[in-house]
Design a protein around this motif. Structure first.
Motif, PDB file in Angstrom:
ATOM      1  N   VAL A  13      -2.675   7.434   6.219  1.00 43.66           N
ATOM      2  CA  VAL A  13      -2.717   8.775   5.650  1.00 43.66           C
ATOM      3  C   VAL A  13      -3.350   9.761   6.633  1.00 43.66           C
ATOM      4  O   VAL A  13      -3.009  10.954   6.645  1.00 43.66           O
ATOM      5  N   ALA A  58       0.870  -1.174   0.000  1.00 48.93           N
ATOM      6  CA  ALA A  58       0.000   0.000   0.000  1.00 48.93           C
ATOM      7  C   ALA A  58       0.908   1.225   0.000  1.00 48.93           C
ATOM      8  O   ALA A  58       1.902   1.268   0.721  1.00 48.93           O
ATOM      9  N   VAL A  59       0.588   2.197  -0.827  1.00 51.68           N
ATOM     10  CA  VAL A  59       1.418   3.397  -0.947  1.00 51.68           C
ATOM     11  C   VAL A  59       0.543   4.624  -0.747  1.00 51.68           C
ATOM     12  O   VAL A  59      -0.548   4.718  -1.322  1.00 51.68           O
ATOM     13  N   ILE A  60       1.015   5.548   0.101  1.00 52.30           N
ATOM     14  CA  ILE A  60       0.308   6.812   0.266  1.00 52.30           C
ATOM     15  C   ILE A  60       1.238   7.944  -0.137  1.00 52.30           C
ATOM     16  O   ILE A  60       2.464   7.817  -0.062  1.00 52.30           O
ATOM     17  N   PRO A 115       6.061   9.331  -2.252  1.00 54.87           N
ATOM     18  CA  PRO A 115       5.332   8.082  -1.996  1.00 54.87           C
ATOM     19  C   PRO A 115       5.971   7.328  -0.828  1.00 54.87           C
ATOM     20  O   PRO A 115       7.195   7.204  -0.746  1.00 54.87           O
ATOM     21  N   GLU A 149       5.586   3.659   1.411  1.00 48.16           N
ATOM     22  CA  GLU A 149       4.950   2.364   1.577  1.00 48.16           C
ATOM     23  C   GLU A 149       4.511   2.192   3.030  1.00 48.16           C
ATOM     24  O   GLU A 149       5.279   2.459   3.951  1.00 48.16           O
ATOM     25  N   VAL A 150       3.285   1.733   3.211  1.00 47.72           N
ATOM     26  CA  VAL A 150       2.743   1.546   4.557  1.00 47.72           C
ATOM     27  C   VAL A 150       2.025   0.207   4.636  1.00 47.72           C
ATOM     28  O   VAL A 150       1.699  -0.408   3.614  1.00 47.72           O
ATOM     29  N   ASN A 151       1.765  -0.220   5.851  1.00 47.94           N
ATOM     30  CA  ASN A 151       1.016  -1.456   6.053  1.00 47.94           C
ATOM     31  C   ASN A 151      -0.483  -1.247   5.873  1.00 47.94           C
ATOM     32  O   ASN A 151      -1.197  -2.158   5.475  1.00 47.94           O
ATOM     33  N   ASP A 152      -0.945  -0.033   6.193  1.00 43.16           N
ATOM     34  CA  ASP A 152      -2.379   0.256   6.158  1.00 43.16           C
ATOM     35  C   ASP A 152      -2.591   1.626   5.513  1.00 43.16           C
ATOM     36  O   ASP A 152      -2.053   2.630   5.990  1.00 43.16           O
ATOM     37  N   PRO A 153      -3.377   1.704   4.433  1.00 45.52           N
ATOM     38  CA  PRO A 153      -3.615   3.006   3.789  1.00 45.52           C
ATOM     39  C   PRO A 153      -4.220   4.042   4.732  1.00 45.52           C
ATOM     40  O   PRO A 153      -4.098   5.246   4.490  1.00 45.52           O
ATOM     41  N   ALA A 154      -4.858   3.579   5.830  1.00 42.25           N
ATOM     42  CA  ALA A 154      -5.442   4.520   6.786  1.00 42.25           C
ATOM     43  C   ALA A 154      -4.380   5.368   7.473  1.00 42.25           C
ATOM     44  O   ALA A 154      -4.704   6.371   8.124  1.00 42.25           O
ATOM     45  N   ASP A 193       4.281   2.011  10.555  1.00 35.43           N
ATOM     46  CA  ASP A 193       3.838   3.080   9.656  1.00 35.43           C
ATOM     47  C   ASP A 193       4.190   4.450  10.229  1.00 35.43           C
ATOM     48  O   ASP A 193       4.601   5.359   9.491  1.00 35.43           O
TER      49      ASP A 193
END
Length: 721
Positions: free
Chosen positions: A377, A354-356, A368, A370-375, A453
């Motif tokens: 953000v 997942a990338v935010i 950009p 990379e995270v474990n959870d898009p939340a 994250d």
């Protein structure tokens, strides 16, 4: 040629015994048996020398001299003296003995080593007519005695010093470097690097292209014997040392390396060749700090971009399996204590992340992440917003260290503080991230992923290098309410408060050396201190004393039970030009550069006292000591060993403490009492009956950056009626 068959034992990291046995078999050694912590083997002297020269996994190679009864000192001495040392120790060779292990009768390893040394020397004096020289630092023959129950095994260390202290490390290598060498060599063996490189597989360490792992990889690829450039060995003091055979082994190693280098020079480089992507985590880096998260992200990104058929291997990177499509093809737990780590080998590339997008603090295109959870953000947006506001406020108010975030988004439960560097660190910026222990209702894996994250986003959002982001975890200690430190290696630098230089340690302790929520309280103390006799109880690193001294206090006395914190307070005073003296130790005045008990700045006398505060107060009352201003900031709870069987609980013990403190106040004097127990309730009526008056000033002492959490501390003025 010596046809005697000798017994040897090669040591290695626990967990690598099977790999070591396979390596020894590959070197032509027979009768190899993996055992706990190494592998035993039998053979000629040449076999042991070949293992010393070529083994990448062995820490040491020892010749087993004999085993003796060691029920007590007399039995040990008699057994050792009976061994044929004249057949082991070369003429004129110096010796040394080291011992490990104990039993009921032999409980001191130095005594055991001395007893064995005496037995060896007495035997040689009897047989040869002369005792050997003893050279503890650089002996020609180093012997090891290992006690286990009532038996002792005696060995000659043929290596001289650890084989993992490679020649390329040099003399200035970090203490942990040999342990990293062991981990790196074991990783390469676990992944089958010799076969991979023979097939044309390339190599990449995404974290450090000049790492120890990269050096080990180069030696494997070049077929270079790891002991080829080593200058000193332990087998030169052995009577059976075959010098001609050793010279032949060195010549063979030279020829093999030259042949491989010539082959590599002409071998074509295929751009689509499979790649070994591998890395070994720093030996002292916490696995959940920002630098580790950045390193793990670099490994995952490089693995994702690797050509088809690549392999991936990592040592010490926890949570890596969650980044890949499947479980590791191999997992190997290595070592104990400081050298403990886990090697994971993967045959398939990582899953898509997942990338935010995070706004670039320096302007330009979004970054950009990379995270474990898009939340995550939501966390990034909140941190960016509050950081922008807080930095403007700090610049306007002249505040150099302050809180940015305090679980503003509940799912991301941590506190983030920002520290501007001072003195030699002027212009630097540091972030300190403290994770709150998650409630039992939150899955530990989910909590860990969220904290990862946080650590991935903090450097990007704040524009700080990952190596300047330090993380801690607040974990309950067993048996009490104190938090145990979950930090890592110390990182000492300086920040400032109201123009005063303050030493902080961002890495080594749970707290950094300055409690940011007491900033306003300390400023108030400084303004109240002019011309006063000031006492700082439970002083921690003495920052309140700095404010009092800078505010013009007539004299200051700083009391704490911890010598570590008292030394820290001394350095803080010295950094700001205040002289000091240590109570009852006149020779320890201003250990940073001399000075008298009279201050160089402000003319105050600054005294540091190491003592149990409650006992010191009782003694001060008997002496009829008197102070105009007292700052009291006790811990919420303490069961320090230095307190003996007693414990401290601020709710339980504050009445007795404040009554005693009030008796040290001069006429018109005042004490400032603060504590961080959020449920604290002062016993106002009981204190009143004892002539102690409390005025709650908590609301006036909560800084702007802690307004979201006004229960962070309680603060009172204490007076005598």
């Amino acid at each position: 040629m010596n046809e005697t068959v000798y017994e040897f034992f090669a040591t290695c990291l626990p967990g690598a015994e099977k790999l070591l046995a396979d390596e020894l078999h590959g070197l032509g050694v027979r009768k190899v048996r993996p055992l706990s912590g190494g592998a035993s083997f039998f053979g000629a002297p040449e076999d042991a020398l070949r293992a010393c020269l070529w083994s990448r996994l062995a820490g040491r190679v020892n010749l087993t001299v004999g085993r003796v009864v060691a029920r007590d000192a007399d039995a040990l001495y008699a057994g050792v003296r009976e061994l044929p040392w004249e057949a082991v120790i070369a003429e004129e060779a110096s010796i040394a003995v080291r011992a490990s292990g104990t039993n009921a009768e032999l409980r001191n390893t130095q005594f055991v080593a001395l007893k064995v040394k005496d037995a060896i020397c007495d035997r040689l004096a009897e047989v040869r007519g002369a005792r050997p020289d003893v050279s503890p630092q650089q002996p020609d023959a180093l012997f090891e005695v290992r006690l286990r129950e009532e038996k002792a095994t005696l060995s000659l260390d043929l290596s001289g010093r650890s084989l993992t202290r490679r020649a390329y490390l040099g003399d200035e290598a970090a203490e942990e470097a040999p342990a990293v060498v062991s981990q790196a060599a074991t990783l390469l063996a676990a992944v089958g690097a010799v076969e991979l490189f023979a097939e044309g597989t390339t190599f990449l360490d995404p974290v450090d292209d000049d790492s120890i792992l990269a050096r080990e990889e180069a030696e494997v690829r070049e077929d270079r014997a790891p002991g080829l450039l080593r200058e000193r060995w332990g087998f030169t003091g052995w009577t059976a040392f075959p010098e001609k055979a050793w010279d032949a082994l060195l010549d063979e190693a030279d020829e093999r390396c030259e042949a491989r280098m010539a082959l590599l020079a002409t071998a074509p480089v295929r751009p689509d060749a499979p790649r070994l992507v591998a890395s070994v985590a720093s030996a002292f880096r916490a696995d959940d700090d920002a630098e580790a998260v950045a390193a793990r992200a670099a490994c995952v990104a490089a693995s994702r971009e690797a050509p088809a058929g690549s392999r991936f291997a990592f040592a010490g990177f926890e949570g890596m399996a969650a980044k890949f499509k499947e479980e590791p093809a191999a997992r190997l737990k290595l070592g104990r204590g400081r050298s403990e780590t886990t090697i994971e080998v993967f045959d398939e590339p990582p899953r898509r992340p997942a990338v935010i997008a995070v706004a670039n603090p320096a302007g330009g295109a979004d970054i950009p992440v990379e995270v474990n959870d898009p939340a995550a953000v939501q966390f990034a947006s909140r941190l960016r917003k509050v950081a922008r506001e807080r930095r403007k406020w700090a610049a306007r108010e002249g505040v150099a260290c302050y809180r940015l975030y305090d679980a503003d988004v509940p799912e991301y439960a941590c506190a983030i503080d920002l520290y501007e560097g001072a003195a030699a660190a002027e212009g630097e910026l540091y972030a300190h991230v403290a994770e709150y222990a998650p409630p039992k209702s939150v899955d530990p894996g989910q909590a860990r992923a969220r904290f990862e994250d946080v650590l991935a986003l903090v450097p990007v959002v704040l524009g700080i290098p990952p190596e300047h982001v330090f993380s801690k975890s607040r974990l309950r200690a067993k048996g009490g309410g104190q938090y145990r430190d979950a930090g890592g290696r110390r990182f000492v630098t300086h920040t400032s408060e109201d123009g005063l230089i303050c030493e902080i340690d961002l890495g080594g302790y749970l707290d950094t050396g300055i409690f940011l929520d007491h900033r306003v309280t300390r400023e108030m103390v400084g303004k109240m201190a002019a011309g006063k006799r000031f006492l700082n109880l439970f002083a921690y690193t003495g920052v309140a004393t700095l404010h009092a001294a800078a505010g013009g206090a007539k004299e200051t006395t700083t009391v704490d039970l911890s010598q570590t914190y008292l030394d820290w307070a001394a350095r803080n005073l010295a950094s700001n030009g205040f002289a000091f003296e240590v109570a009852d130790k006149p020779n320890r005045r201003d250990r940073t550069g001399g000075g008298s008990s009279r201050g160089r700045r402000g003319g105050a006398a600054n005294k540091l006292v190491r003592a149990d505060v409650t006992r010191w107060i009782a003694e001060a009352r008997r002496r009829r000591d008197c102070y105009d201003l007292i700052f009291v900031d006790p811990p919420t709870f303490s069961n320090s060993k230095a307190m003996g069987r007693r414990t401290w609980d601020v709710q339980r013990d504050h009445v007795e403490l404040l009554i005693s403190v009030s008796r040290l106040l001069a006429d018109g004097g005042v004490a400032v009492f603060s504590c961080n127990l959020r449920t604290f309730k002062p016993a106002i009526e009981e204190l009143g009956r004892c002539g102690v008056e409390l005025e709650d000033i908590t609301a006036r002492t909560i800084p702007h950056d802690f307004e979201r959490n006004p229960r962070i501390h309680k603060c009172y003025l204490v007076r005598r009626k």
